[in-house]
Design an enzyme around this catalytic site. Structure first.
Site, mmCIF file in Angstrom:
data_model
loop_
_atom_site.group_PDB
_atom_site.id
_atom_site.type_symbol
_atom_site.label_atom_id
_atom_site.label_comp_id
_atom_site.label_asym_id
_atom_site.label_seq_id
_atom_site.Cartn_x
_atom_site.Cartn_y
_atom_site.Cartn_z
ATOM 1 N N HIS A 188 0.833 -1.222 0.000
ATOM 2 C CA HIS A 188 0.000 0.000 0.000
ATOM 3 C C HIS A 188 0.863 1.266 0.000
ATOM 4 O O HIS A 188 0.432 2.299 0.489
ATOM 5 C CB HIS A 188 -0.944 0.041 1.212
ATOM 6 C CG HIS A 188 -1.661 -1.249 1.474
ATOM 7 N ND1 HIS A 188 -2.884 -1.545 0.943
ATOM 8 C CD2 HIS A 188 -1.295 -2.341 2.200
ATOM 9 C CE1 HIS A 188 -3.265 -2.756 1.331
ATOM 10 N NE2 HIS A 188 -2.313 -3.266 2.092
ATOM 11 N N SER A 235 15.106 21.464 -16.300
ATOM 12 C CA SER A 235 13.915 22.237 -16.615
ATOM 13 C C SER A 235 14.357 23.525 -17.293
ATOM 14 O O SER A 235 15.440 24.040 -17.028
ATOM 15 C CB SER A 235 13.172 22.560 -15.316
ATOM 16 O OG SER A 235 12.430 23.748 -15.460
ATOM 17 N N LYS A 263 16.019 21.724 -11.010
ATOM 18 C CA LYS A 263 15.368 20.471 -11.388
ATOM 19 C C LYS A 263 16.282 19.473 -12.083
ATOM 20 O O LYS A 263 17.134 19.822 -12.877
ATOM 21 C CB LYS A 263 14.179 20.756 -12.331
ATOM 22 C CG LYS A 263 13.001 21.417 -11.665
ATOM 23 C CD LYS A 263 12.288 20.528 -10.657
ATOM 24 C CE LYS A 263 11.385 19.523 -11.309
ATOM 25 N NZ LYS A 263 10.146 20.053 -11.824
ATOM 26 N N GLU A 280 9.451 8.501 -17.101
ATOM 27 C CA GLU A 280 8.096 9.006 -17.346
ATOM 28 C C GLU A 280 7.639 8.646 -18.757
ATOM 29 O O GLU A 280 6.483 8.290 -18.983
ATOM 30 C CB GLU A 280 8.052 10.519 -17.149
ATOM 31 C CG GLU A 280 8.243 10.922 -15.700
ATOM 32 C CD GLU A 280 8.512 12.411 -15.563
ATOM 33 O OE1 GLU A 280 7.582 13.192 -15.785
ATOM 34 O OE2 GLU A 280 9.650 12.791 -15.251
#
Ligand code: ARG
Length: 459
Positions: free
Chosen positions: A155, A276, A282, A289
């Protein structure tokens, strides 16, 4: 003029031709088409169906066409209907009547069924090779982290201690099954459909088994209607590839979490991350992704194939031309993903201390604390309850099971002794889980050895 122009009184409308044509996506099967034609022609001559002289011209010229396509000196004609028509027309342009004899006892329906099978057989072998390489990389990383304790989750809540090696080897086992699925798909499609003709076979005395031998097929299809209208093998490949993508996507999701400041379990090598355009701090895990994103696209390919086939009456229908873009996209995408994931995993830096710290914070040794009491003679349910009370106390006082004083333990249950600290240390918790398949270093070593051994088989 199309090769089939005989019964038509008009040229095809250019819009119809563009709509109908598949050459822009089936041209990639030129090698399979030509190799299949060489085998077909060789068999036709051996059976006395076409003359030795004709076949000589055919088998001399076709390899030249293949070479020229490869060199880039023979461009595909965008107006050709498909790769089969293109090759045949080119051959006929060069050798005349002999070229026109190639299509004897054959239809494009069995020809295309053959070409896709040949193409996908090759792709399966390539994907299997790549999966093996990726699995070996996971094993290598695991080998480095047999003792790297991290929290195992259920979980997405810290559950019990494992090691990073144990976690990685879970994926290695998924990949082993992926390899098996790809192998099974390859074996199932290794059946020659050529000789099925348009749908009802042929009256010529062809030797299908001979062609199967020449092209490396295990056997021949048993029913001509099925031979030309079966695309199960495309669906098999797309399904197997979808499962690979699902595994890669789960792994990607974990890498994305692990790279976050909230976890910081791993750091991707700069060469495998991106920045970024506005936020200077970043470092984004774009690769993972994209893998996660492309998974949807591959599932879409599988759905395209299933839906395209579901309403088709026997035998061939033009709808089936849609098979290629879907299945090619599925195999292209998975290869692209595996190719990128391999070096990313190879170079990613594991931050052992953060994994260890996260493991220390989540009471993931609570089961072991309860088990300690069970070993002292308490029933498990009582031990579970006592440990629960201790955990609640720790949370209230900002302590952990490792730091709570012995008196508190003993107030909770008189069976607790000093050795409880040793029993619940994360190292002990991991080390004692030496059951086959468990996270203890020696158990994971066995998993690595087993997987590496499996990878050696049939290579
Ligand atoms: N380009 C076609 C395909 O990919 C080849 C088979 C065409 N057969 C036909 N009868 N029109 O399916």
């Amino acid at each position: 003029m199309a090769l089939w122009a005989g019964r038509f009184t008009k040229e095809i409308d250019s819009r119809t031709n563009d709509f109908n044509s598949s050459i822009r996506f089936d041209a990639r099967m030129y090698k399979e088409d030509i190799t299949g034609s060489i085998a077909h022609a060789t068999m036709l001559a051996q059976q006395g169906i076409i003359g030795a002289d004709d076949v000589k011209q055919i088998v001399t010229e076709l390899p030249k066409i293949m070479q020229e396509i490869e060199d880039g000196t023979l461009p595909f004609d965008p107006n050709a209907e498909d790769i089969h028509m293109f090759v045949e027309a080119e051959l006929t342009k060069r050798i005349g009547d002999a070229g026109k004899r190639l299509h004897t006892a054959r239809s494009r329906n069995d020809q295309v069924a053959l070409d896709i099978r040949m193409y996908l057989k090759k792709e399966c072998a390539e994907i299997i090779g790549m999966l093996k390489e990726m699995t070996a990389v996971f094993c290598q990383q695991a080998q480095e982290h047999l003792e790297t304790v991290m929290p195992g989750y259920t979980h997405l809540q810290r559950a019990q201690p494992i090691t990073f090696a144990h976690h990685l080897m879970a994926y290695a086992n998924m990949f082993l099954r992926d390899i098996e699925r790809m192998e099974q798909a390859a074996v199932r499609m290794n059946v020659l459909p050529l000789g099925s003709g348009a749908l009802a076979g042929t009256t010529y005395p062809i030797d299908r088994t001979k062609v199967a031998d020449l092209l490396g097929f295990d056997s021949i299809t048993q029913n001509s209607l099925d031979g030309v209208s079966d695309r199960d093998f495309c669906i098999d490949v797309a399904a197997a590839v979808s499962t690979i993508m699902m595994h890669l996507s789960r792994f990607s999701e974990e890498v994305i979490l692990w790279c976050s400041w909230e976890f910081k379990f791993v750091e991707l090598d700069d060469a495998f991350a991106t920045g970024s355009s506005i936020m200077p701090q970043k470092k984004n895990p774009d690769i993972t992704e994209l893998v996660r994103g492309k998974t949807g696209r591959v599932y879409g390919d599988l759905m395209t194939l299933l839906t395209m086939m579901k309403g088709l009456p026997l035998a061939y229908n033009k709808d089936m031309q849609e098979d290629k873009e879907a299945v090619f996209d599925a195999v292209d995408t998975v290869k692209l993903c595996i190719k990128t994931v391999i070096p990313m995993v190879q170079t990613m830096r594991v931050i052992n201390e953060n994994m260890r710290a996260a493991a220390a914070k989540g009471f993931i040794n609570a089961t072991d604390c309860a088990d300690y009491l069970v070993k002292k003679g308490l029933p498990f349910r009582d031990a579970y309850k006592i440990t629960g009370t201790l955990v609640a106390y720790c949370i209230e006082c900002s302590l952990t099971l490792e730091t709570v004083p012995l008196e508190v333990y003993q107030q909770a249950c008189s069976s607790f002794e000093k050795d409880v600290y040793e029993a619940i240390s994360l190292e002990t918790c991991v080390k004692e889980r030496k059951v086959a398949g468990g996270p203890a270093p020696q158990a994971v070593q066995q998993q690595i050895d087993y997987v590496m051994q499996k990878l050696q088989e049939n290579t």
